[in-house]
Design a protein around this motif. Structure first.
Motif, PDB file in Angstrom:
ATOM      1  N   SER A 136      -0.393   5.568 -13.500  1.00  0.00           N
ATOM      2  CA  SER A 136       0.488   5.990 -12.416  1.00  0.00           C
ATOM      3  C   SER A 136       1.128   4.798 -11.722  1.00  0.00           C
ATOM      4  O   SER A 136       0.647   3.670 -11.817  1.00  0.00           O
ATOM      5  CB  SER A 136      -0.303   6.813 -11.392  1.00  0.00           C
ATOM      6  N   ALA A 137       2.200   5.084 -10.998  1.00  0.00           N
ATOM      7  CA  ALA A 137       2.918   4.010 -10.298  1.00  0.00           C
ATOM      8  C   ALA A 137       2.185   3.558  -9.047  1.00  0.00           C
ATOM      9  O   ALA A 137       2.072   2.363  -8.781  1.00  0.00           O
ATOM     10  CB  ALA A 137       4.327   4.486  -9.935  1.00  0.00           C
ATOM     11  N   ASN A 138       1.680   4.500  -8.263  1.00  0.00           N
ATOM     12  CA  ASN A 138       1.076   4.163  -6.974  1.00  0.00           C
ATOM     13  C   ASN A 138      -0.439   4.194  -6.959  1.00  0.00           C
ATOM     14  O   ASN A 138      -1.055   3.989  -5.922  1.00  0.00           O
ATOM     15  CB  ASN A 138       1.617   5.098  -5.886  1.00  0.00           C
ATOM     16  N   GLY A 139      -1.050   4.481  -8.096  1.00  0.00           N
ATOM     17  CA  GLY A 139      -2.485   4.327  -8.200  1.00  0.00           C
ATOM     18  C   GLY A 139      -3.291   5.559  -7.825  1.00  0.00           C
ATOM     19  O   GLY A 139      -2.834   6.460  -7.124  1.00  0.00           O
ATOM     20  N   THR A 140      -4.534   5.568  -8.312  1.00  0.00           N
ATOM     21  CA  THR A 140      -5.526   6.585  -7.988  1.00  0.00           C
ATOM     22  C   THR A 140      -6.687   5.889  -7.298  1.00  0.00           C
ATOM     23  O   THR A 140      -7.129   4.823  -7.736  1.00  0.00           O
ATOM     24  CB  THR A 140      -6.012   7.299  -9.261  1.00  0.00           C
ATOM     25  N   TYR A 141      -7.185   6.496  -6.229  1.00  0.00           N
ATOM     26  CA  TYR A 141      -8.218   5.861  -5.405  1.00  0.00           C
ATOM     27  C   TYR A 141      -9.432   6.776  -5.304  1.00  0.00           C
ATOM     28  O   TYR A 141      -9.305   7.991  -5.150  1.00  0.00           O
ATOM     29  CB  TYR A 141      -7.676   5.555  -4.006  1.00  0.00           C
ATOM     30  N   VAL A 142     -10.605   6.178  -5.395  1.00  0.00           N
ATOM     31  CA  VAL A 142     -11.862   6.883  -5.172  1.00  0.00           C
ATOM     32  C   VAL A 142     -12.581   6.184  -4.032  1.00  0.00           C
ATOM     33  O   VAL A 142     -12.916   5.003  -4.133  1.00  0.00           O
ATOM     34  CB  VAL A 142     -12.734   6.910  -6.444  1.00  0.00           C
ATOM     35  N   ASN A 143     -12.754   6.921  -2.941  1.00  0.00           N
ATOM     36  CA  ASN A 143     -13.371   6.360  -1.726  1.00  0.00           C
ATOM     37  C   ASN A 143     -12.662   5.084  -1.267  1.00  0.00           C
ATOM     38  O   ASN A 143     -13.286   4.101  -0.867  1.00  0.00           O
ATOM     39  CB  ASN A 143     -14.858   6.093  -1.952  1.00  0.00           C
ATOM     40  N   GLY A 144     -11.322   5.098  -1.369  1.00  0.00           N
ATOM     41  CA  GLY A 144     -10.515   3.994  -0.864  1.00  0.00           C
ATOM     42  C   GLY A 144     -10.289   2.861  -1.828  1.00  0.00           C
ATOM     43  O   GLY A 144      -9.516   1.946  -1.534  1.00  0.00           O
ATOM     44  N   GLN A 145     -10.929   2.870  -3.008  1.00  0.00           N
ATOM     45  CA  GLN A 145     -10.794   1.786  -3.968  1.00  0.00           C
ATOM     46  C   GLN A 145      -9.960   2.242  -5.154  1.00  0.00           C
ATOM     47  O   GLN A 145     -10.207   3.308  -5.732  1.00  0.00           O
ATOM     48  CB  GLN A 145     -12.177   1.324  -4.447  1.00  0.00           C
ATOM     49  N   ARG A 146      -8.980   1.418  -5.528  1.00  0.00           N
ATOM     50  CA  ARG A 146      -8.120   1.787  -6.646  1.00  0.00           C
ATOM     51  C   ARG A 146      -8.895   1.684  -7.951  1.00  0.00           C
ATOM     52  O   ARG A 146      -9.632   0.730  -8.184  1.00  0.00           O
ATOM     53  CB  ARG A 146      -6.884   0.888  -6.695  1.00  0.00           C
ATOM     54  N   ARG A 176       1.906  -2.572  -7.231  1.00  0.00           N
ATOM     55  CA  ARG A 176       3.331  -2.299  -7.385  1.00  0.00           C
ATOM     56  C   ARG A 176       3.569  -0.826  -7.645  1.00  0.00           C
ATOM     57  O   ARG A 176       2.773  -0.145  -8.279  1.00  0.00           O
ATOM     58  CB  ARG A 176       3.896  -3.131  -8.548  1.00  0.00           C
ATOM     59  N   GLN A 177       4.712  -0.311  -7.153  1.00  0.00           N
ATOM     60  CA  GLN A 177       5.077   1.070  -7.426  1.00  0.00           C
ATOM     61  C   GLN A 177       5.586   1.219  -8.859  1.00  0.00           C
ATOM     62  O   GLN A 177       5.468   2.268  -9.452  1.00  0.00           O
ATOM     63  CB  GLN A 177       6.168   1.537  -6.459  1.00  0.00           C
ATOM     64  N   GLN A 178       6.214   0.186  -9.399  1.00  0.00           N
ATOM     65  CA  GLN A 178       6.700   0.231 -10.773  1.00  0.00           C
ATOM     66  C   GLN A 178       6.284  -1.065 -11.457  1.00  0.00           C
ATOM     67  O   GLN A 178       5.744  -1.965 -10.849  1.00  0.00           O
ATOM     68  CB  GLN A 178       8.228   0.359 -10.823  1.00  0.00           C
ATOM     69  N   SER A 179       6.583  -1.151 -12.738  1.00  0.00           N
ATOM     70  CA  SER A 179       6.325  -2.397 -13.453  1.00  0.00           C
ATOM     71  C   SER A 179       7.248  -3.480 -12.915  1.00  0.00           C
ATOM     72  O   SER A 179       8.303  -3.205 -12.334  1.00  0.00           O
ATOM     73  CB  SER A 179       6.568  -2.194 -14.948  1.00  0.00           C
ATOM     74  N   ALA A 180       6.837  -4.719 -13.121  1.00  0.00           N
ATOM     75  CA  ALA A 180       7.662  -5.842 -12.677  1.00  0.00           C
ATOM     76  C   ALA A 180       9.027  -5.812 -13.361  1.00  0.00           C
ATOM     77  O   ALA A 180      10.044  -6.182 -12.765  1.00  0.00           O
ATOM     78  CB  ALA A 180       6.947  -7.161 -12.963  1.00  0.00           C
ATOM     79  N   LEU A 181       9.061  -5.347 -14.616  1.00  0.00           N
ATOM     80  CA  LEU A 181      10.334  -5.285 -15.346  1.00  0.00           C
ATOM     81  C   LEU A 181      11.280  -4.268 -14.709  1.00  0.00           C
ATOM     82  O   LEU A 181      12.481  -4.527 -14.569  1.00  0.00           O
ATOM     83  CB  LEU A 181      10.077  -4.930 -16.808  1.00  0.00           C
ATOM     84  N   THR A 182      10.732  -3.116 -14.301  1.00  0.00           N
ATOM     85  CA  THR A 182      11.564  -2.105 -13.629  1.00  0.00           C
ATOM     86  C   THR A 182      12.093  -2.641 -12.306  1.00  0.00           C
ATOM     87  O   THR A 182      13.273  -2.472 -11.981  1.00  0.00           O
ATOM     88  CB  THR A 182      10.756  -0.827 -13.394  1.00  0.00           C
TER      89      THR A 182
END
Length: 760
Positions: A171-181, A497-503
């Motif tokens: 994913s672009a913005n990440g998944t978090y479990v108990n506040g940790q990505r 990052r929300q997207q890849s560095a290339l994007t």
């Protein structure tokens, strides 16, 4: 009220048609027609805020706030205590909207969600029957989250040996479990809180319950201390608690620590000691997850003023939302924000033509794209006339009323009456007052706020913080019930990052080209400058003789060095506020610097080609070459290389200075160094200090390449001028190495602007 204790009691199920909400005990729920209502019912008979359901010591209580009433069995009721399943009608005894209410004891395991986010609304639930559940934004997912911060296919829950695990699907913005990505498979249990976008998910028995951040988020700071490396305290034990949907103004004399407090509260420069909590969660420890819910509008504009409002917001949306979000959805969100801030009529207007208040609202619009729950503003009314000052403060009041918590740092005291709370800092970063604006003058015994500031100056030895702690106002508005911090948690890191560095690189390149094209004066100067310099080159006497062509070559190299540095010397410093804000929310440094190097490199490189070709047009003296078929091509390459390298020199200056006004004054000595140490005016070889400094001057290597190509070196001249391929290649390699070194230096200078990663 103890939230964890009440959460162990019965939760409440609310049903309207096919929609369902589950509210844990200890929380509240609003029913109404207004867009920010927890249960929104679009019916003309429903009031904007029709009814409120909340937990009391008697149980669940529904209170009528409407014009058309709440009815049970055809009879109106102002208050209803819910002890058993009940059906009510809103807006009419027979034709009103039917709402079903029921107690759910099986939801007694939700205290972890209640502590994870104080104001979260249960959006739905799904009974867990399959062994795999996919979560994402598209309708074909098992759990659909309607949020632009969520990727199309975001994460997957699956069972292994009867135990649940979750894995992020890139994913672009990440998944978090108990506040940790997390990225790899991570075990989850009923006590785990899964964060995806603005939503929280939790396994409750055989159900997966989805909660969403409603924006009704309280904010709390406890014992914040910020010190310098020398040990001087900039903030000294600041504590306060701010309710949801509140507007807080932070004021105080110059140097009292207002901006320092703002940086500590947003996590950009964490406090050395103390805790900041967002809805009960530690902001510093959970910064990666919570950063998207915090908006920050610095004092300087965070949009390129050459662009139109819509285009600037469009680029910002492309950087903040996942790359997969369709353009139509991004544009729809931009339209919503423009309408909310009253900027629809200015959508196609250039930002630099807006009034001061409209420009500030445009910066606010950028931050509202991601629907932040908390909004911080630093001096939004600075430089505005009294009318615009009032307009901006009213806008902030409206934003708070619409479901956000707003904190504004300001020097203006003219419109503080629209705020819910006022925080006054005294010298040394100490809390002199916190409470309603209406009580501040009576507390200090002064006629107006100006007199309060003068009082601080007249009595600098007074312990204003101690006086406030001993007053009844401290107990009433700050209180002692907030938990004391334990060991200092780790400070926030840079957000993912929300997207890849290339994007990001592609978006930034397009934005820079749009800014250059929109800045007509700058674009015209890029075209005219090489033409003007080529005319000046033709004014220089020159020919096929040694001295004549050396003079022409010197003009070409020196003019190119000036042209390259002039194009970039203000490029980074003029958008520093933009870079810092975007960096804090996940901008790649490599993508940012790379976009500058590529676009400015191409632009200045084309300028150099035009300058070199026109400058040598009709001039002799280049009859030989050492590597390529044409000596003129080798000269053009040397001119292009010195131009691009000098452009990087300009970026180094721009990253180093703090004020754009210093750019051009510093450019003069830098260009003079190129002139003196190039070796064209006098030999620098064998001269202490000068020879060593000349190795850092791009013009020396480019001039050496030109002399080598034209075979204009004398026996006593510099060895780097010899007429052979190996010497020319060595000169070009050293020039390229210098350029790469300067790129690294620019990157290191930009790193100084990053959010602080660890507490001092």
């Amino acid at each position: 009220m103890n939230t964890d204790a009440t959460a162990r009691r019965s939760s409440l199920e609310v049903r309207v048609d096919s929609r369902q909400w589950v509210v844990p005990a200890g929380k509240s729920l609003t029913i109404g027609r207004k867009s920010d209502a927890d249960v929104r019912i679009d019916d003309m008979h429903i009031s904007r805020r029709h009814a409120v359901i909340e937990w009391t010591h008697k149980g669940w209580l529904l209170t009528d706030h409407s014009r058309n009433g709440v009815f049970v069995n055809g009879r109106p009721h102002d208050k209803i205590v819910i002890r058993a399943p009940i059906v009510i009608r809103l807006g009419g005894s027979k034709t009103g909207v039917e709402v079903s209410l029921a107690l759910l004891d099986e939801y007694s395991t939700v205290p972890s969600v209640a502590s994870a986010l104080t104001h979260a609304r249960v959006m739905g639930e799904r009974q867990v029957k399959a062994e795999r559940l996919r979560v994402g934004r598209l309708a074909d997912n098992d759990v659909v989250l309607d949020d632009l911060l969520v990727s199309r296919r975001h994460a997957e829950l699956y069972q292994v040996g009867g135990r649940w695990q979750i894995v992020d699907l890139g994913s672009a913005n990440g998944t978090y479990v108990n506040g940790q990505r997390i990225s790899q498979a991570t075990a989850v249990d009923p006590d785990s809180v899964i964060g995806i976008g603005r939503s929280l998910l939790q396994l409750v028995g055989d159900r997966l319950v989805t909660y969403v951040d409603t924006g009704d988020v309280g904010f709390e700071a406890r014992d914040l201390v910020v010190t310098t490396r020398a040990g001087r305290r900039l903030l000294d034990g600041i504590s306060f608690a701010l309710d949801a949907r509140s507007l807080l103004a932070v004021v105080g004399p110059s140097g009292s620590g207002k901006s320092t407090l703002l940086r500590a509260l947003t996590g950009f420069r964490p406090a050395n000691m103390g805790v900041v909590r967002y809805g009960g969660r530690d902001l510093y420890s959970n910064y990666d997850e919570l950063r998207q819910r915090i908006g920050l509008v610095p004092q300087d504009d965070i949009l390129h003023s050459q662009l139109t409002v819509r285009r600037a917001l469009s680029f910002a949306a492309r950087l903040r939302f996942p790359a997969e979000v369709p353009r139509a959805e991004r544009e729809q969100r931009i339209d919503e924000v423009l309408a909310e801030l009253g900027l629809t009529g200015q959508a196609r207007q250039r930002i630099d033509t807006l009034s001061g208040g409209q420009r500030k609202r445009t910066s606010v619009a950028l931050e509202l794209l991601t629907r932040p729950s908390l909004l911080f503003l630093d001096e939004p009314t600075s430089g505005l006339d009294p009318g615009l000052d009032k307009s901006v403060m009213r806008t902030l009041r409206g934003l708070a009323d619409d479901g956000r918590t707003v904190v504004v740092v300001t020097h203006s005291v003219a419109n503080l009456d629209v705020c819910d709370r006022l925080l006054i800092l005294a010298a040394g970063g100490r809390l002199a007052f916190y409470g309603p604006p209406g009580e501040v003058l009576s507390y200090f015994g002064q006629a107006d706020m100006a007199e309060v500031f003068l009082l601080f100056e007249r009595e600098p030895q007074t312990d204003w913080a101690g006086r406030f702690r001993r007053s009844p106002l401290y107990e009433r508005y700050v209180g002692t019930g907030l938990a004391r911090p334990g060991a200092p948690p780790s400070a926030p890191s840079l957000g993912p990052r929300q997207q890849s560095a290339l994007t990001q690189f592609g978006v930034l390149c397009q934005r820079l080209l749009a800014v250059i094209a929109a800045d007509r004066f700058f674009a015209l100067s890029l075209l005219v400058l090489p033409l003007l310099l080529s005319l000046l080159a033709h004014a220089v006497p020159g020919g096929t003789d040694l001295g004549g062509f050396r003079t022409l070559l010197f003009v070409l190299i020196f003019g190119s060095a000036f042209m390259g540095s002039a194009a970039s010397v203000r490029e980074l410093v003029k958008e520093r506020a933009i870079y810092q804000r975007e960096r804090a929310i996940g901008l790649s440094l490599g993508a940012y610097l790379g976009s500058k190097l590529v676009i400015l490199g191409v632009v200045t490189g084309l300028e150099a080609v035009i300058f070199a070709v026109l400058g040598m047009l009709g001039r002799g003296g280049v009859d030989s070459s050492v590597l390529l078929a044409s000596g003129r091509i080798e000269i053009v390459i040397a001119v292009v290389m010195v131009t691009v390298t000098s452009m990087v020199v300009g970026l180094v200056i721009s990253a180093w200075i703090r004020n754009a006004d210093l750019a051009m004054p510093l450019l003069v000595p830098v260009v003079m160094l190129q002139l003196i140490l190039s070796g064209a005016l006098f030999p620098v070889q064998g001269r202490a200090v000068l020879e060593q400094l000349s190795w850092l001057v791009p013009a020396q290597w480019a001039y050496a390449m030109g002399i080598s190509t034209a075979n204009l070196a004398l026996p006593a001249d510099n060895a780097l001028w010899r007429h052979d391929a190996s010497t020319w290649i060595a000169d070009a390699t050293l020039l390229a190495t210098l350029a790469l070194t300067l790129v690294v230096v620019t990157g290191l200078l930009l790193c100084r602007l990053d959010p602080q990663r660890a507490r001092a």
